[in-house]
Motif scaffolding. Structure first.
Motif, short mmCIF file in Angstrom:
data_model
loop_
_atom_site.label_atom_id
_atom_site.label_comp_id
_atom_site.label_asym_id
_atom_site.label_seq_id
_atom_site.Cartn_x
_atom_site.Cartn_y
_atom_site.Cartn_z
N THR A 1 52.39 35.45 39.76
CA THR A 1 52.66 34.27 40.57
C THR A 1 52.38 32.98 39.77
OG1 THR A 1 50.62 34.74 41.49
CG2 THR A 1 52.52 35.01 42.92
N LEU A 2 53.11 31.95 40.27
CA LEU A 2 52.76 30.63 39.22
C LEU A 2 51.42 30.35 39.62
CD1 LEU A 2 55.91 28.70 40.06
CD2 LEU A 2 55.21 28.98 37.90
N PRO A 3 50.56 29.91 38.49
CA PRO A 3 49.17 29.61 38.62
C PRO A 3 49.07 28.34 39.67
CG PRO A 3 49.78 29.98 36.32
CD PRO A 3 50.94 29.89 37.14
N GLN A 4 47.92 28.60 40.42
CA GLN A 4 47.66 27.29 41.07
C GLN A 4 46.93 26.56 40.35
OE1 GLN A 4 48.80 27.38 44.49
NE2 GLN A 4 49.92 28.86 43.64
N GLU A 5 46.86 25.07 40.58
CA GLU A 5 46.25 24.04 39.79
C GLU A 5 44.74 24.18 39.33
OE1 GLU A 5 46.16 19.14 39.35
OE2 GLU A 5 46.94 20.26 41.32
N ASP A 6 43.99 25.13 40.11
CA ASP A 6 42.71 25.16 39.82
C ASP A 6 42.31 26.46 39.42
OD1 ASP A 6 43.23 26.40 42.37
OD2 ASP A 6 41.29 25.81 43.23
N ASP A 7 43.50 27.33 39.44
CA ASP A 7 43.35 28.68 38.82
C ASP A 7 43.64 28.77 37.24
OD1 ASP A 7 43.42 31.60 38.62
OD2 ASP A 7 44.79 31.93 39.92
N HIS A 8 42.21 28.63 36.60
CA HIS A 8 42.49 28.28 35.14
C HIS A 8 42.59 29.74 34.44
CE1 HIS A 8 41.38 24.04 35.68
NE2 HIS A 8 40.33 24.56 36.40
N GLU A 9 42.09 30.66 35.30
CA GLU A 9 41.99 32.19 34.60
C GLU A 9 43.21 32.60 34.57
OE1 GLU A 9 40.20 36.03 36.52
OE2 GLU A 9 38.88 35.18 35.10
N THR A 10 44.04 32.51 35.66
CA THR A 10 45.52 32.99 35.83
C THR A 10 46.20 32.06 34.66
OG1 THR A 10 45.59 33.71 37.91
CG2 THR A 10 47.59 33.34 36.87
N MET A 11 46.25 30.87 34.56
CA MET A 11 46.78 30.13 33.50
C MET A 11 46.60 30.49 32.09
SD MET A 11 49.02 27.43 33.01
CE MET A 11 49.08 26.26 34.37
N ALA A 12 45.39 30.90 31.82
CA ALA A 12 45.13 31.19 30.61
C ALA A 12 45.69 32.64 30.20
CB ALA A 12 43.38 31.45 30.38
N LEU A 13 45.69 33.42 31.32
CA LEU A 13 46.40 34.72 31.15
C LEU A 13 47.90 34.76 30.82
CD1 LEU A 13 46.15 37.75 30.96
CD2 LEU A 13 46.87 37.59 33.69
N VAL A 14 48.62 33.89 31.65
CA VAL A 14 50.09 33.49 31.24
C VAL A 14 50.30 32.67 29.89
CG1 VAL A 14 51.65 31.83 32.24
CG2 VAL A 14 50.44 33.05 33.88
N GLU A 15 49.38 31.94 29.55
CA GLU A 15 49.76 31.36 28.05
C GLU A 15 49.28 32.46 27.33
OE1 GLU A 15 47.37 27.97 26.85
OE2 GLU A 15 47.42 27.19 29.12
N SER A 16 48.44 33.31 27.30
CA SER A 16 48.32 34.47 26.43
C SER A 16 49.48 35.36 26.52
CB SER A 16 47.01 35.16 26.84
OG SER A 16 46.74 36.44 25.85
N VAL A 17 49.91 35.48 27.42
CA VAL A 17 51.04 36.81 27.27
C VAL A 17 52.38 35.90 26.87
CG1 VAL A 17 52.74 38.07 28.98
CG2 VAL A 17 50.16 38.06 29.32
#
Length: 276
Positions: A115-131
Motif C-alpha cells: 500500500t502507499l505509505p501514509q504520511e506518518d508511516d516512516h517505516e513503510t516509506m523506508a521499506l519502499v525506498e529500499s526495495v
C-alpha cells in the motif's frame, strides 16, 4: 510477465489491504503470491547486553518467536482464504537486519506489492525506498481508497528519456498491454522544449507500438511541478494506474527519494508502479 509477486506482511492492520491488492493483481496475471513476514527478534546494543542474564536474553528471544508464531498462524488463515496460489515466507531475524532480509527476498520476484505509505508511516516509506532502489524490480503501491476494485484500463505514463523511466516502462509492459488507454505524459522542464519532448514521446510510442501498445502523446507544461502535474492528469483521465520512474539521490550510502517521486507517493490516490 508477472508470474511471481510478493507482498509485505507484518501482522498489522494493513495486512488485509495489502493482501487484497496483491490478490487482485495475481488474479489478473494468474500469478503466484508470496506473503513475506519478517519476524523481528530482540537486537541488543553491545553496551546493553551485559545488563541482562543469559536466561533473560533467552526469554526475550523465545517470546519474540512465540509472538511470531501467533502472527504467522493468523497470516496463514488470511492466505488460505485467497483464490490464488500462495505461500507464507517467514524469516526470524534480528531487528537490525529485518529490512535487508526483506530486500534480499524481494529480489526473487517479478513485482513487489504494497500500500502507499501514509504520511506518518516512516517505516513503510523506508521499506519502499529500499526495495525500489535495491531490489532490481518494480514496486506497485496501491492507495487503500481504491483497493476494493482495481481497474488498470486507463494508464498514465510519465515519460522522459532516463534510465529510471525506461525501467518503469519495461516492468509495466504486462499492465500496458492489458490497458484500453495509455497516455504518455512528457512534462516540461528547463532542458527540453515542447518539440523535443514530443520527439521523445514519438520514440517511446514507436517502441510500445511494437509491443502492441497504442498510446496517446500528451506534452504538458510543468505548471505546479512534475508530481502535481502528473497527479492532475491522472485525475483528469480517471486513470487507474500511474507508471513512472522512481528517482532519488544518494546521501552517503543511502538512497533518498527525489521531490517528485516523494510527492507522488504521499499524495496519490491512484496506484503507482515505479521502476528504478
Amino acid at each position: 510477465m508477472v508470474k511471481d509477486l510478493c507482498v509485505h506482511l507484518d501482522g498489522g492492520d494493513g495486512d488485509k489491504d495489502r493482501l487484497e491488492a496483491a490478490r487482485q493483481i495475481a488474479v489478473m496475471f494468474d500469478a503466484h503470491l508470496s506473503g513475506v513476514f519478517v519476524n523481528r527478534l530482540p537486537d541488543m546494543p553491545a553496551a546493553e547486553i551485559y545488563s541482562y542474564s543469559a536466561s533473560a536474553l533467552d526469554d526475550m528471544q523465545r517470546q519474540a518467536r512465540e509472538k511470531g508464531d501467533r502472527i504467522a498462524a493468523a497470516l496463514e488463515g488470511l492466505l488460505s482464504g485467497l483464490d490464488v496460489r500462495n505461500e507464507l515466507r517467514r524469516f526470524d531475524v534480528l531487528s537490525s537486519r529485518w529490512q535487508q532480509t526483506f530486500l534480499a527476498e524481494a529480489r526473487l520476484y517479478d513485482l513487489f506489492v504494497s500500500t502507499l505509505p501514509q504520511e506518518d508511516d516512516h517505516e513503510t516509506m523506508a521499506l519502499v525506498e529500499s526495495v525500489l532502489f535495491g531490489a532490481g524490480h518494480s514496486v506497485l503501491l496501491v492507495s487503500p481508497k481504491c483497493i476494493s476494485a482495481l481497474d488498470f484500463s486507463t494508464i498514465v505514463l510519465g515519460w522522459r528519456n532516463t534510465r529510471e523511466a525506461a525501467r518503469a516502462v519495461d516492468e509495466a509492459l504486462p499492465f500496458l498491454k492489458r490497458a484500453d488507454r495509455v497516455s504518455v505524459c512528457m512534462i516540461g522542464d528547463d532542458e527540453l522544449g515542447r518539440i523535443e519532448r514530443v520527439t521523445q514521446g514519438n520514440d517511446i510510442a514507436r517502441h510500445l507500438d511494437r509491443h502492441g501498445v497504442s498510446v496517446e502523446l500528451n506534452p504538458l507544461p510543468e505548471g505546479k511541478g512534475v508530481g502535481a502535474t502528473l497527479l492532475d492528469e491522472a485525475d483528469l483521465l480517471n486513470a487507474g494506474l500511474i507508471v513512472m520512474g522512481g528517482y532519488g539521490h544518494t546521501r552517503l550510502r543511502e538512497w533518498v527519494l527525489g521531490g517528485a517521486t516523494r510527492e507522488i507517493l504521499k499524495r496519490s490516490e491512484v496506484p503507482v508502479l515505479m521502476g528504478h
